[in-house]
Write a protein that holds these residues in place. Structure first.
Motif, mmCIF file in Angstrom:
data_model
loop_
_atom_site.group_PDB
_atom_site.id
_atom_site.type_symbol
_atom_site.label_atom_id
_atom_site.label_comp_id
_atom_site.label_asym_id
_atom_site.label_seq_id
_atom_site.Cartn_x
_atom_site.Cartn_y
_atom_site.Cartn_z
ATOM 1 N N GLN A 184 0.847 -1.182 0.000
ATOM 2 C CA GLN A 184 0.000 0.000 0.000
ATOM 3 C C GLN A 184 0.890 1.242 0.000
ATOM 4 N N TYR A 185 0.506 2.228 -0.817
ATOM 5 C CA TYR A 185 1.354 3.395 -1.026
ATOM 6 C C TYR A 185 0.577 4.691 -0.874
ATOM 7 N N ARG A 186 1.272 5.693 -0.294
ATOM 8 C CA ARG A 186 0.827 7.074 -0.401
ATOM 9 C C ARG A 186 1.506 7.671 -1.624
ATOM 10 N N VAL A 187 0.734 8.308 -2.470
ATOM 11 C CA VAL A 187 1.271 8.902 -3.689
ATOM 12 C C VAL A 187 1.144 10.414 -3.562
ATOM 13 N N SER A 188 2.237 11.132 -3.819
ATOM 14 C CA SER A 188 2.216 12.579 -3.646
ATOM 15 C C SER A 188 3.082 13.247 -4.700
ATOM 16 N N ALA A 189 2.845 14.544 -4.882
ATOM 17 C CA ALA A 189 3.652 15.376 -5.779
ATOM 18 C C ALA A 189 3.903 16.694 -5.086
ATOM 19 N N GLY A 190 5.028 17.350 -5.433
ATOM 20 C CA GLY A 190 5.356 18.639 -4.848
ATOM 21 C C GLY A 190 6.286 18.514 -3.669
ATOM 22 N N LEU A 191 6.567 19.653 -3.021
ATOM 23 C CA LEU A 191 7.497 19.733 -1.910
ATOM 24 C C LEU A 191 6.784 19.643 -0.581
ATOM 25 N N GLY A 192 7.508 19.062 0.423
ATOM 26 C CA GLY A 192 6.990 19.058 1.776
ATOM 27 C C GLY A 192 7.242 20.394 2.455
ATOM 28 N N ASP A 193 6.620 20.566 3.616
ATOM 29 C CA ASP A 193 6.774 21.816 4.347
ATOM 30 C C ASP A 193 8.198 22.031 4.835
ATOM 31 N N ASP A 194 8.986 20.927 4.952
ATOM 32 C CA ASP A 194 10.351 21.075 5.439
ATOM 33 C C ASP A 194 11.351 21.206 4.306
ATOM 34 N N SER A 195 10.888 21.412 3.075
ATOM 35 C CA SER A 195 11.778 21.541 1.925
ATOM 36 C C SER A 195 11.881 22.992 1.516
ATOM 37 N N PHE A 196 13.022 23.370 0.981
ATOM 38 C CA PHE A 196 13.210 24.735 0.508
ATOM 39 C C PHE A 196 14.328 24.744 -0.502
ATOM 40 N N TYR A 206 5.036 24.087 -5.960
ATOM 41 C CA TYR A 206 3.854 23.382 -5.470
ATOM 42 C C TYR A 206 4.118 22.723 -4.123
ATOM 43 N N ARG A 207 3.129 22.818 -3.235
ATOM 44 C CA ARG A 207 3.190 22.118 -1.958
ATOM 45 C C ARG A 207 3.005 20.629 -2.191
ATOM 46 N N ARG A 208 3.523 19.819 -1.239
ATOM 47 C CA ARG A 208 3.297 18.386 -1.371
ATOM 48 C C ARG A 208 1.805 18.118 -1.249
ATOM 49 N N THR A 209 1.264 17.486 -2.277
ATOM 50 C CA THR A 209 -0.159 17.185 -2.348
ATOM 51 C C THR A 209 -0.313 15.687 -2.569
ATOM 52 N N PHE A 210 -1.151 15.060 -1.746
ATOM 53 C CA PHE A 210 -1.332 13.617 -1.778
ATOM 54 C C PHE A 210 -2.587 13.254 -2.577
ATOM 55 N N TYR A 211 -2.551 12.066 -3.137
ATOM 56 C CA TYR A 211 -3.753 11.509 -3.760
ATOM 57 C C TYR A 211 -4.761 11.236 -2.654
ATOM 58 N N PRO A 212 -6.021 11.661 -2.770
ATOM 59 C CA PRO A 212 -6.630 12.334 -3.929
ATOM 60 C C PRO A 212 -6.695 13.857 -3.759
ATOM 61 N N SER A 213 -5.591 14.550 -4.017
ATOM 62 C CA SER A 213 -5.524 16.014 -4.073
ATOM 63 C C SER A 213 -5.792 16.680 -2.735
ATOM 64 N N ILE A 214 -5.085 16.210 -1.677
ATOM 65 C CA ILE A 214 -5.184 16.820 -0.359
ATOM 66 C C ILE A 214 -3.779 17.005 0.190
ATOM 67 N N THR A 215 -3.613 17.983 1.086
ATOM 68 C CA THR A 215 -2.278 18.285 1.612
ATOM 69 C C THR A 215 -2.008 17.655 2.967
ATOM 70 N N ASP A 216 -3.020 17.105 3.608
ATOM 71 C CA ASP A 216 -2.848 16.461 4.907
ATOM 72 C C ASP A 216 -2.517 14.991 4.686
ATOM 73 N N PRO A 217 -1.287 14.561 5.038
ATOM 74 C CA PRO A 217 -0.916 13.158 4.784
ATOM 75 C C PRO A 217 -1.790 12.166 5.530
ATOM 76 N N ALA A 218 -2.365 12.587 6.671
ATOM 77 C CA ALA A 218 -3.216 11.672 7.430
ATOM 78 C C ALA A 218 -4.501 11.345 6.679
ATOM 79 N N GLN A 219 -4.893 12.219 5.750
ATOM 80 C CA GLN A 219 -6.114 12.003 4.987
ATOM 81 C C GLN A 219 -5.852 11.370 3.617
ATOM 82 N N THR A 237 -4.239 16.907 -8.158
ATOM 83 C CA THR A 237 -4.261 18.334 -8.456
ATOM 84 C C THR A 237 -3.445 19.031 -7.375
ATOM 85 N N VAL A 238 -2.304 19.581 -7.749
ATOM 86 C CA VAL A 238 -1.381 20.135 -6.764
ATOM 87 C C VAL A 238 -1.808 21.536 -6.341
ATOM 88 N N VAL A 239 -1.378 21.896 -5.143
ATOM 89 C CA VAL A 239 -1.676 23.198 -4.563
ATOM 90 C C VAL A 239 -0.444 24.070 -4.674
#
Length: 549
Positions: A184-196, A206-219, A237-239
């Motif tokens: 089972q995988y979390r799929v994401s695109a973009g940068l995390g909050d700790d990246s610069f 773009y902020r790290r955005t997880f499938y299905p297009s949410i920024t909270d990894p827990a969701q 859809t990235v933010v």
């Protein structure tokens, strides 16, 4: 990914704390090496897989580069590789859409193997399964494709990065990850909050955005991948990330305030989550002729900016600052001339020149310990062919020296027996003051010729995928820095170039998601010069996990 592509032969040679040297018989001529063989079988669902090329690549950065070693599986899936010199290797089949089933204690590029003089390794098998596929499209809020954006795949108990694999989107915003192991995988695109970006590169917007297009990894929705299956329409859809703010300042000499030009700087973001603290470090452009620097595209958080430790003679305390919602200006880094140590490495019991040539390249490292919040710093330098060395840019405090062969902190084959300053032995380290220039040190060493050859037996089940087995040796009565020999896929390890004495050997199994607990076994071994000591260590997987030793 852990799929078996031809890229396995472009593996990066990793410089680490892993320690291995081939054990040489004391009765053989120094220039004679007995080659060995490696053989095994490639199977898919228990059936032999013909026509698969199996290759060996050196597993250590300081091993001599050798011609490519490879073999091809026959109709029954059997392969054999001959004329293998003793050493450390990664062994892998090249099968682009397949994955390892038995990948425990193996890297993504293959299985580790230690082979001794003339050893015939049999049954080095690979059970393969056809990998799965995850594919989808990355778009922005306006529905436009996001081109050349990294898409990360992280297994359920991991958080990217690290612990993730990535692929890039094409000119349509489409990505396709193949050879994906079941799970089972979390799929994401973009940068995390700790990246610069730090200002030295073009920031990803773009902020790290997880499938299905949410920024909270827990969701995030988990994507299930089974053998030979394809998960489609995993669209994101990235933010867009906020523009970010900048931080700027100057580097000056502490004595007179004069600017210091062309200084390389590092910037680190400090992220605290519960009881854990993580650091994300990047570089920023060197200071200009006015000593000015600027870091851009910083997200809110706490940062430190400091002179890179690779700038030889200068030292300066890091400057800490907070980023909120506006640019930070007026940062001031004050430099001073660091302390230095110079002297000679002396090898006991051997002609100096010939002994140094045998163990070259040799490095010396210094670590200072003080009462500052940073707790000190480290520097390193190569030892010259005549044994001389010079370490500069050191902080005041107590300096401890160590030697390494073939890389920093590799410390094998040679050990410091004592350090003399002005003829006096320094048993507890070398005390230095701010800017002090110490010369005439004598670092007296011995060359180790002892070897420990061992095997780790795992009781009550094999290692599960993602579990890792490590071995650590600590010489009793010395600083507990430890030596970590490589453990191959069979549980074999070799630590050579050891000085005589008693060693405590720990074998530890680390489980994913539990870095502070482990299952361990240990043995006490006495090492003598020129002798190979055999040891077997047992780790019981049914024992209760406990804090790591």
């Amino acid at each position: 990914m852990r799929h078996l592509t031809a890229g396995v032969f472009a593996w990066a040679l990793i410089a680490s704390c892993l320690v291995f040297e081939s054990a040489h018989s004391q009765t053989k001529p120094a220039n004679k090496i007995d080659t060995g063989t490696v053989s095994g079988r490639i199977t898919v669902k228990g059936k032999g897989m013909p026509g698969v090329v199996v290759g060996l690549r050196p597993g250590e950065s300081d091993q001599q580069v050798r011609p490519s070693l490879r073999g091809t599986s026959d109709e029954d899936g059997k392969y054999r590789i001959s004329n293998v010199p003793p050493g450390s290797y990664q062994v892998a089949p090249i099968a682009p859409t397949f994955v390892f089933i038995d990948a425990s204690n193996s890297g993504s590029g293959g299985k580790a193997l230690l082979i001794a003089d003339g050893e015939a390794v049999e049954g080095f098998d690979f059970a393969l399964a056809r990998g799965g596929v995850i594919t989808g499209k990355v778009t922005d809020a306006e529905g436009r494709p996001v081109i050349e954006e990294y898409v990360h795949l992280a297994m359920e108990d991991q958080s990217p990065p690290p612990g993730s694999e990535s692929v890039k989107t094409d000119d349509r915003g489409i990505y396709r990850a193949f050879g994906v192991p079941p799970g089972q995988y979390r799929v994401s695109a973009g940068l995390g909050d700790d990246s610069f970006s730090g200002g030295g590169r073009v920031p990803r917007p773009y902020r790290r955005t997880f499938y299905p297009s949410i920024t909270d990894p827990a969701q995030a929705a988990m994507v299930e991948v089974a053998e030979a299956t394809e998960a489609t329409n995993i669209d994101i859809t990235v933010v867009r990330m906020a523009t970010g703010v900048s931080a700027s300042g100057r580097v000056v000499e502490s004595k007179n305030g004069e600017p210091v030009a062309n200084v390389r700087l590092s910037i680190t973001k400090i992220t605290v989550q519960g009881n854990s603290t993580s650091h994300s470090t990047g570089s920023i452009p060197n200071t200009n002729m006015k000593g000015e620097f600027r870091a851009e595209s910083l997200s809110p958080g706490k940062y430190t900016v400091s002179i890179s430790r690779f700038r030889e003679s200068l030292r300066a305390d890091p400057v800490t600052f907070d980023v909120l919602d506006q640019d930070v200006t007026g940062l001031l880094i004050k430099t001073s001339m660091g302390a230095s140590l110079a002297g000679t490495v002396v090898i006991q019991g051997s002609p100096q020149d010939s002994a140094l040539q045998k163990i070259a390249p040799l490095f010396i490292a210094a670590h200072s310990r003080d009462e500052s919040p940073q707790g000190g710093s480290g520097r390193h330098s190569a030892v010259n062919p005549d044994g001389s060395f010079h370490l500069s840019g050191l902080e005041a405090g107590t300096i401890h020296l160590s030697l390494g062969k073939g890389g920093i902190n590799r410390g094998r084959g040679i050990a410091i027996s004592q350090i003399e300053r002005d003829g006096l032995v320094q048993p507890d380290g070398i005390q230095i003051q701010n800017g002090e220039q110490v010369t005439g040190l004598r670092v007296i060493t011995t060359i180790g010729t002892g070897t420990i050859r061992g095997k780790v037996n795992i009781e009550n089940g094999p290692l599960q995928p993602g579990w890792r087995l490590f071995v650590n040796l600590v010489k009793l009565g010395e600083q507990p820095t430890g030596i970590s020999p490589e453990v191959d896929a069979r549980g074999h390890f070799i630590a050579a170039g050891l000085t005589s004495g008693s060693y405590e050997i720990w074998a530890t199994v680390y489980t994913p998601g539990s870095p502070q607990s482990a299952r361990s076994g240990k043995q006490l071994v006495t090492v003598a010069d020129g002798v190979v000591s055999e040891v077997t260590i047992t780790v019981d997987l049914n024992q209760n996990p406990r804090p790591t030793p």
